[in-house]
Scaffold this motif. Sequence first.
Motif, PDB file in Angstrom:
ATOM      1  N   THR A  87     -94.047 -43.461-138.254  1.00  0.00           N
ATOM      2  CA  THR A  87     -93.705 -43.643-139.063  1.00  0.00           C
ATOM      3  C   THR A  87     -95.157 -43.367-140.189  1.00  0.00           C
ATOM      4  O   THR A  87     -94.348 -42.861-141.519  1.00  0.00           O
ATOM      5  N   HIS A  88     -96.109 -43.026-140.113  1.00  0.00           N
ATOM      6  CA  HIS A  88     -97.265 -42.944-140.897  1.00  0.00           C
ATOM      7  C   HIS A  88     -96.718 -41.208-140.464  1.00  0.00           C
ATOM      8  O   HIS A  88     -97.191 -39.702-141.638  1.00  0.00           O
ATOM      9  N   ALA A  89     -96.482 -39.958-139.735  1.00  0.00           N
ATOM     10  CA  ALA A  89     -96.207 -38.728-139.229  1.00  0.00           C
ATOM     11  C   ALA A  89     -95.078 -38.264-140.306  1.00  0.00           C
ATOM     12  O   ALA A  89     -95.931 -37.515-140.783  1.00  0.00           O
ATOM     13  N   HIS A  90     -94.792 -39.053-139.998  1.00  0.00           N
ATOM     14  CA  HIS A  90     -93.130 -38.849-140.594  1.00  0.00           C
ATOM     15  C   HIS A  90     -93.668 -39.223-142.896  1.00  0.00           C
ATOM     16  O   HIS A  90     -93.463 -37.563-142.948  1.00  0.00           O
ATOM     17  N   LEU A  91     -94.272 -39.982-143.307  1.00  0.00           N
ATOM     18  CA  LEU A  91     -94.282 -39.895-144.448  1.00  0.00           C
ATOM     19  C   LEU A  91     -95.419 -39.121-144.482  1.00  0.00           C
ATOM     20  O   LEU A  91     -95.239 -38.615-145.845  1.00  0.00           O
ATOM     21  N   ASP A  99    -103.036 -42.987-146.019  1.00  0.00           N
ATOM     22  CA  ASP A  99    -104.208 -43.151-145.690  1.00  0.00           C
ATOM     23  C   ASP A  99    -104.223 -42.191-144.518  1.00  0.00           C
ATOM     24  O   ASP A  99    -103.552 -42.354-143.954  1.00  0.00           O
ATOM     25  N   ALA A 100    -105.393 -41.175-144.472  1.00  0.00           N
ATOM     26  CA  ALA A 100    -105.950 -40.219-142.853  1.00  0.00           C
ATOM     27  C   ALA A 100    -105.739 -40.685-142.214  1.00  0.00           C
ATOM     28  O   ALA A 100    -105.028 -39.812-141.731  1.00  0.00           O
ATOM     29  N   GLU A 101    -105.546 -42.179-141.791  1.00  0.00           N
ATOM     30  CA  GLU A 101    -104.828 -42.319-140.071  1.00  0.00           C
ATOM     31  C   GLU A 101    -104.774 -43.679-140.312  1.00  0.00           C
ATOM     32  O   GLU A 101    -104.924 -44.405-141.079  1.00  0.00           O
ATOM     33  N   VAL A 102    -104.443 -43.949-139.174  1.00  0.00           N
ATOM     34  CA  VAL A 102    -103.683 -45.718-139.485  1.00  0.00           C
ATOM     35  C   VAL A 102    -105.265 -46.769-138.863  1.00  0.00           C
ATOM     36  O   VAL A 102    -106.326 -46.034-137.452  1.00  0.00           O
ATOM     37  N   MET A 103    -104.958 -47.506-139.276  1.00  0.00           N
ATOM     38  CA  MET A 103    -106.420 -48.629-139.350  1.00  0.00           C
ATOM     39  C   MET A 103    -106.309 -49.245-138.447  1.00  0.00           C
ATOM     40  O   MET A 103    -105.008 -49.833-137.344  1.00  0.00           O
ATOM     41  N   ARG A 104    -106.808 -49.522-137.274  1.00  0.00           N
ATOM     42  CA  ARG A 104    -107.017 -49.954-135.081  1.00  0.00           C
ATOM     43  C   ARG A 104    -108.396 -50.685-135.344  1.00  0.00           C
ATOM     44  O   ARG A 104    -108.723 -50.393-135.124  1.00  0.00           O
ATOM     45  N   MET A 105    -107.830 -52.094-135.136  1.00  0.00           N
ATOM     46  CA  MET A 105    -108.808 -53.125-136.053  1.00  0.00           C
ATOM     47  C   MET A 105    -108.839 -54.258-134.726  1.00  0.00           C
ATOM     48  O   MET A 105    -110.310 -54.222-133.901  1.00  0.00           O
ATOM     49  N   GLY A 106    -107.596 -53.971-133.747  1.00  0.00           N
ATOM     50  CA  GLY A 106    -108.042 -55.132-132.354  1.00  0.00           C
ATOM     51  C   GLY A 106    -107.861 -56.633-132.603  1.00  0.00           C
ATOM     52  O   GLY A 106    -107.974 -56.092-133.485  1.00  0.00           O
ATOM     53  N   GLY A 107    -108.009 -57.039-131.494  1.00  0.00           N
ATOM     54  CA  GLY A 107    -107.249 -58.255-130.920  1.00  0.00           C
ATOM     55  C   GLY A 107    -105.594 -58.315-131.653  1.00  0.00           C
ATOM     56  O   GLY A 107    -104.954 -57.645-132.011  1.00  0.00           O
TER      57      GLY A 107
END
Length: 129
Positions: A87-91, A99-107
């Motif tokens: 989805t991020h790449a398509h948009l 946003d430049a990157e997908v946020m990955r906060m974990g857990g």
Amino acid sequence: MPTTASRISEINLVIVPSTDQDRSIEFYEKELGFEKRTDVAFGDGYRWVEVYPPNGTAGIALAPPRPGSPTAVETGISLSTGDIDATHAHLQSSGVGVDAEVMRMGGPIPPMFWFRDPDGNTLLIVEQG
């Protein structure tokens, strides 16, 4: 379905300010794959426009801002996708402000990113497994 004391049973619509409803409709349909379910005239030259994700029961009303009200607001709206990276790449490849990157906060917090509609309103997309 249980009844609450207030008798409120679901979220139906959220309202997002739109200075150009035709431009917003095109964005939500073309870039996000939403469908326009309502587009009717009301009042003195106004339109009531509702767009929905294809499988959604809650929609977004694209409404002209009231005089003096801001646009480019953080809407608090969270949309779901099964594949956050696709989805991020398509948009991003479509020229949508993401946003430049997908946020990955974990857990237990799912991957997510913010994007902006043509009026600069921000919405969040979250991966749901």
